[in-house]
Design an enzyme around this catalytic site. Structure first.
Site, PDB file in Angstrom:
ATOM      1  CG  HIS A 100      -0.337   0.037   2.523  1.00  0.00           C
ATOM      2  ND1 HIS A 100       0.192  -1.074   3.120  1.00  0.00           N
ATOM      3  CD2 HIS A 100      -0.119   1.054   3.395  1.00  0.00           C
ATOM      4  CE1 HIS A 100       0.690  -0.746   4.298  1.00  0.00           C
ATOM      5  NE2 HIS A 100       0.523   0.539   4.485  1.00  0.00           N
ATOM      6  CG  ASP A 101       2.240   3.453   3.024  1.00  0.00           C
ATOM      7  OD1 ASP A 101       1.413   4.161   2.400  1.00  0.00           O
ATOM      8  OD2 ASP A 101       2.270   3.370   4.263  1.00  0.00           O
TER       9      ASP A 101
ATOM     10  CG  HIS B  64      -3.444   3.280   1.368  1.00  0.00           C
ATOM     11  ND1 HIS B  64      -2.778   3.508   0.195  1.00  0.00           N
ATOM     12  CD2 HIS B  64      -2.648   3.762   2.347  1.00  0.00           C
ATOM     13  CE1 HIS B  64      -1.631   4.097   0.448  1.00  0.00           C
ATOM     14  NE2 HIS B  64      -1.525   4.273   1.751  1.00  0.00           N
ATOM     15  CG  HIS B  65      -3.764   7.651   2.675  1.00  0.00           C
ATOM     16  ND1 HIS B  65      -3.625   7.639   4.042  1.00  0.00           N
ATOM     17  CD2 HIS B  65      -2.606   7.145   2.175  1.00  0.00           C
ATOM     18  CE1 HIS B  65      -2.427   7.157   4.358  1.00  0.00           C
ATOM     19  NE2 HIS B  65      -1.792   6.840   3.240  1.00  0.00           N
TER      20      HIS B  65
ATOM     21  CE  LYS C  32       4.285   6.445   3.845  1.00  0.00           C
ATOM     22  NZ  LYS C  32       4.170   5.948   5.217  1.00  0.00           N
TER      23      LYS C  32
ATOM     24  CG  HIS D 223       2.232   7.798   0.046  1.00  0.00           C
ATOM     25  ND1 HIS D 223       1.660   8.695   0.912  1.00  0.00           N
ATOM     26  CD2 HIS D 223       1.659   6.595   0.331  1.00  0.00           C
ATOM     27  CE1 HIS D 223       0.793   8.060   1.678  1.00  0.00           C
ATOM     28  NE2 HIS D 223       0.776   6.784   1.356  1.00  0.00           N
TER      29      HIS D 223
ATOM     30  CG  ASP E 124      -1.904   2.250   6.759  1.00  0.00           C
ATOM     31  OD1 ASP E 124      -0.904   1.704   7.273  1.00  0.00           O
ATOM     32  OD2 ASP E 124      -1.828   3.230   5.997  1.00  0.00           O
TER      33      ASP E 124
HETATM   34 FE   LIG Z   1      -0.083   5.414   2.917  1.00  0.00          FE
HETATM   35 FE   LIG Z   2       1.024   1.953   6.057  1.00  0.00          FE
END
Ligand SMILES: [Fe+2]
Ligand SMILES: [Fe+2]
Length: 379
Positions: free
Chosen positions: A216-217, A276-277, A220, A245, A305
């Site tokens: 998911h990240d 996811h955000h 980054k 990100h 998360d």
């Molecule tokens: Fe994230």
């Molecule tokens: Fe995360």
């Protein structure tokens, strides 16, 4: 203890009945393409064969007396070490694929197998470790093997490796990815038992969300260190860079899909990275999606998360208790989170706590500091 004595410990029965076997095992140890290490009771290296030096680029002098888990690119928690030792005592031993770093700083994919040595008279117990460099194997599998499962697995071990590398830049996240993977599977399982989700959530969905959620990240990797590692609150401008990100991650995975023959898993990974955000009430980012417009896997990851963030220590905050996290999630039901997913999370609380205990936040083991990579290469 000499190599001869150590080998005697590994193969006592064979060496007794066939004296010539010892020489054969010794030759095997010296010429093995895999690294072989003899470890003491604390998993510290007592002896390593020539392949160890070739694979890791560390000389024998540098590694004798150091923890074998020091070959991992990330520090291993003390609690994890205890569990490795315990599992290595079992008949099947302990095995894992880990991302490692050579002395030159280069990352490689390692298969590490540990098993207990049979103690013999006058000797203390210990372990033997077989270390295989599977980096090339992984790439070869991607090109040559036609089995869909093999490709899927290989592809995911590569992308997962990438996610772990991304995570390496942020040492305080500890076992975040492992916990996210476990929490997602538990919540998906709890949702499946409800009539509304029975047909939406298959076994494959549960497996796919578990293997996709750690990505998911991944975006980054595209965020500058000055923002990612900043101690203290981000400015408005920095936060808008940070928010990017999710788009970077989604785009990267979309690009991978185009070069993939088993796009199913990557589609889910891509949606999770993008969404996811997002928040259930439409106030999230990057697309301000609302309710069911947000894909189900992304709605699950959003809660997982957040829970893991609340219960973990970060550069800018202390870890809060499970109870505090549950309260915050309850309050945010129907706002940040899908109420059905909040219910499934509450129902699966015991299982969630089991995963939380299994992958505790890392206390860096001081013994792992021997890995002094040549960081200059990367400056
Ligand atoms: Fe994230
Ligand atoms: Fe995360």
């Amino acid at each position: 203890m000499s190599t001869a004595e150590n080998l005697y410990q590994i193969f006592p029965d064979e060496t007794e009945s066939q004296p010539d076997s010892f020489e054969q095992y010794h030759q095997m140890y010296l010429n093995s393409p895999d690294a072989i290490v003899i470890l003491d009771q604390n998993l510290k290296i007592m002896e390593a064969n020539p392949a160890f030096e070739r694979i890791t680029e560390f000389s024998s002098k540098e590694i004798i007396g150091e923890l074998v888990t020091g070959i991992a690119a990330r520090p291993i928690a003390q609690e994890q070490l205890e569990s490795i030792k315990f599992k290595a005592l079992s008949a099947n031993g302990w095995k894992a694929q880990i991302i490692s770093r050579k002395k030159s700083g280069k990352f490689w994919n390692c298969h590490l197998a540990l098993s207990a040595l049979k103690p013999c008279e006058g000797s203390k117990s210990g372990y033997i470790g077989i270390i295989r460099d599977i980096t090339q194997l992984t790439f070869r599998n991607l090109k040559g093997i036609s089995s869909t499962d093999a490709i899927k697995n290989t592809q995911f071990s590569l992308v997962y490796g990438l996610a772990k590398l991304a995570e390496c830049r942020d040492p305080e996240t500890g076992y975040h990815l492992e916990r996210v993977e476990g929490y997602c599977a538990i919540i998906a399982e709890a949702l499946k038992s409800r009539p509304k989700y029975e047909r939406l959530i298959s076994r494959e969905f549960i497996e796919t969300i578990a293997s996709s959620s750690p990505l998911h990240d991944i975006g980054k990797v595209g965020i500058p260190d000055s923002i990612l590692k900043k101690k203290g609150p981000l400015t408005k401008e920095e936060f808008s860079v940070m928010k990017h990100h999710s788009v970077i991650g989604g785009d990267v995975l979309k690009g991978s899909e185009e070069h993939s023959s088993s796009e199913g898993n990557l589609i889910m990974a891509r949606t999770i990275a993008y969404e996811h955000h997002e928040r259930y009430d439409g106030s999230g980012y990057p697309f301000r999606l609302k309710g069911d417009q947000i894909s189900l896997p992304a709605r699950i990851v959003a809660l997982v998360d957040a829970y893991d963030c609340i219960t973990s220590k970060r550069v800018y905050k202390e870890a809060e208790s499970h109870e505090v996290a549950v309260e915050k999630i309850r309050i945010d039901s129907n706002k940040h989170f899908d109420p059905d997913i909040v219910d499934a999370f509450l129902e699966a609380e015991t299982e969630i706590l089991r995963i939380k205990g299994k992958y505790p936040n890392v206390n860096v083991n001081p013994d792992t500091k021997f890995l002094k990579f040549n960081e200059d290469r990367y400056k």
